[in-house]
Design a protein around this motif. Structure first.
Motif, PDB file in Angstrom:
ATOM      1  N   LEU A   1      27.674 -29.608   5.618  1.00 44.35           N
ATOM      2  CA  LEU A   1      28.028 -28.197   5.765  1.00 44.35           C
ATOM      3  C   LEU A   1      28.902 -28.069   7.011  1.00 44.35           C
ATOM      4  O   LEU A   1      28.486 -28.432   8.116  1.00 44.35           O
ATOM      5  CB  LEU A   1      26.712 -27.433   5.915  1.00 44.35           C
ATOM      6  N   MET A   2      30.131 -27.569   6.808  1.00 49.69           N
ATOM      7  CA  MET A   2      31.068 -27.448   7.947  1.00 49.69           C
ATOM      8  C   MET A   2      31.317 -25.975   8.204  1.00 49.69           C
ATOM      9  O   MET A   2      31.607 -25.224   7.279  1.00 49.69           O
ATOM     10  CB  MET A   2      32.397 -28.118   7.576  1.00 49.69           C
ATOM     11  N   ASN A   3      31.223 -25.574   9.459  1.00 49.61           N
ATOM     12  CA  ASN A   3      31.292 -24.152   9.761  1.00 49.61           C
ATOM     13  C   ASN A   3      32.204 -23.867  10.948  1.00 49.61           C
ATOM     14  O   ASN A   3      32.088 -24.497  11.988  1.00 49.61           O
ATOM     15  CB  ASN A   3      29.866 -23.644  10.070  1.00 49.61           C
ATOM     16  N   ARG A   4      33.072 -22.881  10.781  1.00 46.69           N
ATOM     17  CA  ARG A   4      33.992 -22.477  11.869  1.00 46.69           C
ATOM     18  C   ARG A   4      33.224 -22.032  13.120  1.00 46.69           C
ATOM     19  O   ARG A   4      33.572 -22.389  14.238  1.00 46.69           O
ATOM     20  CB  ARG A   4      34.864 -21.313  11.366  1.00 46.69           C
TER      21      ARG A   4
ATOM     22  N   GLY B   1      14.798 -12.175   9.505  1.00 45.30           N
ATOM     23  CA  GLY B   1      14.279 -12.649   8.210  1.00 45.30           C
ATOM     24  C   GLY B   1      15.253 -13.637   7.577  1.00 45.30           C
ATOM     25  O   GLY B   1      14.847 -14.689   7.056  1.00 45.30           O
ATOM     26  N   LEU B   2      16.541 -13.317   7.652  1.00 45.50           N
ATOM     27  CA  LEU B   2      17.548 -14.211   7.076  1.00 45.50           C
ATOM     28  C   LEU B   2      17.660 -15.495   7.892  1.00 45.50           C
ATOM     29  O   LEU B   2      17.723 -16.589   7.339  1.00 45.50           O
ATOM     30  CB  LEU B   2      18.910 -13.504   6.998  1.00 45.50           C
ATOM     31  N   ARG B   3      17.619 -15.357   9.220  1.00 53.44           N
ATOM     32  CA  ARG B   3      17.703 -16.564  10.072  1.00 53.44           C
ATOM     33  C   ARG B   3      16.573 -17.526   9.738  1.00 53.44           C
ATOM     34  O   ARG B   3      16.777 -18.743   9.709  1.00 53.44           O
ATOM     35  CB  ARG B   3      17.616 -16.177  11.550  1.00 53.44           C
ATOM     36  N   LYS B   4      15.387 -16.972   9.507  1.00 52.62           N
ATOM     37  CA  LYS B   4      14.229 -17.822   9.174  1.00 52.62           C
ATOM     38  C   LYS B   4      14.530 -18.645   7.931  1.00 52.62           C
ATOM     39  O   LYS B   4      14.251 -19.846   7.879  1.00 52.62           O
ATOM     40  CB  LYS B   4      13.018 -16.926   8.894  1.00 52.62           C
ATOM     41  N   GLN B   5      15.106 -17.976   6.921  1.00 46.49           N
ATOM     42  CA  GLN B   5      15.442 -18.702   5.684  1.00 46.49           C
ATOM     43  C   GLN B   5      16.518 -19.757   5.951  1.00 46.49           C
ATOM     44  O   GLN B   5      16.456 -20.860   5.434  1.00 46.49           O
ATOM     45  CB  GLN B   5      15.954 -17.722   4.629  1.00 46.49           C
ATOM     46  N   PHE B   6      17.493 -19.397   6.778  1.00 49.51           N
ATOM     47  CA  PHE B   6      18.582 -20.346   7.063  1.00 49.51           C
ATOM     48  C   PHE B   6      18.035 -21.564   7.812  1.00 49.51           C
ATOM     49  O   PHE B   6      18.426 -22.705   7.550  1.00 49.51           O
ATOM     50  CB  PHE B   6      19.706 -19.684   7.875  1.00 49.51           C
ATOM     51  N   ARG B   7      17.113 -21.302   8.771  1.00 48.75           N
ATOM     52  CA  ARG B   7      16.518 -22.429   9.520  1.00 48.75           C
ATOM     53  C   ARG B   7      15.826 -23.382   8.566  1.00 48.75           C
ATOM     54  O   ARG B   7      15.938 -24.596   8.677  1.00 48.75           O
ATOM     55  CB  ARG B   7      15.478 -21.897  10.521  1.00 48.75           C
ATOM     56  N   LYS B   8      15.112 -22.806   7.624  1.00 51.12           N
ATOM     57  CA  LYS B   8      14.346 -23.612   6.669  1.00 51.12           C
ATOM     58  C   LYS B   8      15.308 -24.464   5.826  1.00 51.12           C
ATOM     59  O   LYS B   8      15.076 -25.651   5.623  1.00 51.12           O
ATOM     60  CB  LYS B   8      13.509 -22.669   5.790  1.00 51.12           C
ATOM     61  N   ILE B   9      16.378 -23.840   5.367  1.00 47.55           N
ATOM     62  CA  ILE B   9      17.363 -24.579   4.561  1.00 47.55           C
ATOM     63  C   ILE B   9      17.909 -25.760   5.373  1.00 47.55           C
ATOM     64  O   ILE B   9      17.997 -26.889   4.891  1.00 47.55           O
ATOM     65  CB  ILE B   9      18.533 -23.649   4.130  1.00 47.55           C
ATOM     66  N   LEU B  10      18.220 -25.493   6.627  1.00 45.56           N
ATOM     67  CA  LEU B  10      18.858 -26.533   7.447  1.00 45.56           C
ATOM     68  C   LEU B  10      17.877 -27.609   7.918  1.00 45.56           C
ATOM     69  O   LEU B  10      18.296 -28.623   8.472  1.00 45.56           O
ATOM     70  CB  LEU B  10      19.597 -25.890   8.620  1.00 45.56           C
TER      71      LEU B  10
ATOM     72  N   ILE C   1      20.844 -32.105   4.228  1.00 48.59           N
ATOM     73  CA  ILE C   1      21.943 -31.204   4.590  1.00 48.59           C
ATOM     74  C   ILE C   1      22.315 -31.474   6.040  1.00 48.59           C
ATOM     75  O   ILE C   1      21.510 -31.305   6.952  1.00 48.59           O
ATOM     76  CB  ILE C   1      21.534 -29.722   4.416  1.00 48.59           C
ATOM     77  N   GLU C   2      23.539 -31.916   6.252  1.00 48.99           N
ATOM     78  CA  GLU C   2      24.034 -32.099   7.616  1.00 48.99           C
ATOM     79  C   GLU C   2      24.803 -30.854   8.007  1.00 48.99           C
ATOM     80  O   GLU C   2      25.444 -30.219   7.159  1.00 48.99           O
ATOM     81  CB  GLU C   2      24.971 -33.310   7.686  1.00 48.99           C
ATOM     82  N   TYR C   3      24.774 -30.495   9.279  1.00 44.47           N
ATOM     83  CA  TYR C   3      25.474 -29.292   9.730  1.00 44.47           C
ATOM     84  C   TYR C   3      26.441 -29.632  10.862  1.00 44.47           C
ATOM     85  O   TYR C   3      26.068 -30.343  11.802  1.00 44.47           O
ATOM     86  CB  TYR C   3      24.456 -28.247  10.220  1.00 44.47           C
TER      87      TYR C   3
END
Ligand SMILES: Cc1cc2nc3c(=O)[nH]c(=O)nc-3n(C[C@H](O)[C@H](O)[C@H](O)COP(=O)(O)OP(=O)(O)OC[C@H]3O[C@@H](n4cnc5c(N)ncnc54)[C@H](O)[C@@H]3O)c2cc1C
Ligand SMILES: NC(=O)c1ccc[n+]([C@@H]2O[C@H](COP(=O)([O-])OP(=O)(O)OC[C@H]3O[C@@H](n4cnc5c(N)ncnc54)[C@H](OP(=O)(O)O)[C@@H]3O)[C@@H](O)[C@H]2O)c1
Length: 454
Positions: free
Chosen positions: A36-39, A61-70, A75-77
């Protein structure tokens, strides 16, 4: 756990907003190794840097979900890494480095100009830049926006309400005027969002405006009372006003020019009066040829965005071009990038989220679109011939990153940054704390952790 070398496929997901993050999760769940590449240094896209600044609960709430995904090892970030024609890597370069497919979820980062005279005056802005500013996305966080006392907002959707909310509840300007080319029946904002600013509405002015446009509305069979009731329905549960800002809505007014003064400043917004014409079960605004000038000193466009023309994919209207006859349709929709010149799909390149449909829908819509885009990618991967199916490694990609001459942020570094910002928020007694520049974020990441005392 499936390691990078054991994964059957290697896919680049470009852009870590909601569409990219949920797409990455979907692909990883199918055994794909995702990079996953992010600007931006931090993931989240407009969920982090667009959603209104005081909606802490929703954002967390959304950050929590994003943390879990990552957390997924599949998944590399890589944050602070820009993909594009003149950027850190182009799509072509990524393809050559072993990625078998690329899913583009970079949102809609371009600017939708109307080509009006005066768009270059000081005090003319686009909503996206302002929301990035108040949500502290570098470099917008560090820019000054010369917003005056009387501000015209063009467009009448939820983004307009967010900007009005900031002007009314944070900046506390004298007047905000939302300008709609169509009428009250074509309002795009929701009652819930209007509740944040409804108590600042100048109701006398609103009633007069509704009387003024009623004949045109009735002419196309619209219900004036229903439209009025909708706006008024936001009043009972509206937030307490905290400023004297007058909030006015002006309908049937299509911007034609921004009037400038001698010093290049905004003196007014010239609008064409319009009428409504039925079109395919909807209405369209038609200019009448009569003009008036609204005396304002700032103008902010809240009319949606377009994709970034420099990214390196063909663009038509406001979006990347999609294959009109998709080879991997999902629910009938096309997720395949398409080259209009060669009239062929761009091999292995897919688009989803606001990159596929610019400025369209809520986080939930972007999430779904990312997941569906990931399904289209999976279908494509399964068609690759055995030769193309060999496991790829990321050696070249990693070595190229180290040669970029810039600091690319890894998953662990972003996690560290988050922890530092959380600790800072706690120390200051704030709901959240954000460093306002990339340099500050990098400094925080690099600072050695305090050693526990012996
Ligand atoms: C002002 C505003 C307020 C909103 N408020 C709400 C709300 O309250 N509730 C709600 O449900 N929805 C809200 N939305 C809608 C929601 O934010 C979007 O639906 C959603 O964020 C779109 O997701 P996306 O992943 O397609 O794009 P984005 O969220 O825009 O994410 C794009 C990502 O791509 C990255 N990127 C961009 N260019 C590049 C590049 N060249 N290379 C690498 N990476 C790149 C960016 O860093 C970003 O992380 C709001 C939208 C706006 C504009
Ligand atoms: N709190 C939230 O939930 C929230 C907050 C912000 C954004 N969002 C979502 O994000 C998406 C984008 O929101 P948005 O407000 O940017 O888009 P939107 O809802 O489509 O509204 C855009 C507005 O701009 C007007 N407009 C477009 N082109 C124009 C032109 N050339 N000249 C004059 N006016 C023009 C439109 O008028 P016409 O109707 O005449 O085209 C409309 O009033 C939406 O799905 C929205 O719901 C949600």
């Amino acid at each position: 756990m499936v390691t990078e070398a054991q994964s059957k496929y290697l896919v680049a997901v470009i852009g870590a907003g909601p569409a990219g993050l949920y797409a990455a999760r979907q692909l990883a769940s199918q055994g794909v190794h995702v990079v996953l590449m992010n600007r931006d240094i931090k993931p989240g896209g407009l969920a982090e840097y667009g959603i209104y600044l005081s909606k802490h609960k929703m954002k967390e709430g959304l950050r929590k979900q994003f943390r879990k995904i990552l957390e997924s090892p599949q998944i590399e970030y890589y944050g602070n890494l820009v993909v594009g024609q003149k950027a850190d890597f182009s799509l072509k370069e990524l393809g050559a480095m072993g990625f078998q497919a690329e899913l583009v979820t970079v949102g809609a980062q371009g600017t939708k100009w109307l080509g009006l005279p005066g768009e270059d005056l000081v005090g003319v802005y686009h909503a996206k830049d302002i929301v990035y500013h108040y949500n502290k996305l570098p470099p917008f966080s560090q820019k000054k926006f010369a917003v005056g006392e009387r501000v015209a907002l063009i467009g009448i959707g939820n983004v307009m309400i967010d900007i009005a909310r900031w002007l009314i509840r944070e900046v506390k300007v004298s007047e905000v005027i939302a300008v709609a080319r169509r009428g009250p029946a074509e309002i795009k904002f929701t009652k819930k969002e209007m509740e944040s600013v409804a108590r600042n509405l100048d109701l006398e002015d609103l009633d007069q405006e509704l009387v003024r446009v009623s004949a045109v509305m009735e002419g196309v069979g619209q219900d004036v009372k229903a439209a009025k009731d909708f706006i008024y329905s936001a009043l009972p549960k509206a937030e307490e006003p905290i400023s004297e800002t007058r909030f006015n809505l002006k309908f049937l007014a299509s911007p034609s020019r921004i009037v400038g003064g001698e010093r290049g400043e905004v003196r007014g917004l010239e609008v064409d009066d319009t009428t409504l014409v039925p079109k395919n079960g909807d209405t369209k605004a038609e200019r009448l040829g009569t003009k008036r000038v609204l005396p304002v000193d700032s103008v902010i466009f809240c009319i949606g965005d377009r994709v970034d023309e420099e990214f390196g994919l063909p663009v038509r209207w406001n979006e990347f071009v999609k294959n009109p006859e998709p080879r991997f349709p999902i629910d009938g929709a096309s997720y395949e990038a398409y080259d209009l010149e060669t009239e062929k799909p761009v091999e292995g390149v897919f688009v989803a989220g606001w990159s596929r449909e610019a400025s369209s829908g809520l986080v939930g819509v972007a999430r779904k679109d990312g997941e569906l885009g990931a399904q289209a990618v999976q279908q494509y991967l399964e068609t690759l011939s055995p030769g193309e199916n060999i496991p790829h490694d990321l050696d070249e990609f990693r070595s190229r990153i180290s040669q970029l001459g810039k600091r690319v942020v890894t998953k662990e570094e972003w996690q560290r940054l988050e922890a530092i910002e959380r600790a800072e928020a706690e120390r200051l007694g704030l709901e959240e704390y954000k460093f306002g520049s990339n340099a500050e974020m990098m400094m925080a990441i690099e600072k050695p952790s305090p050693q526990p005392a012996d």
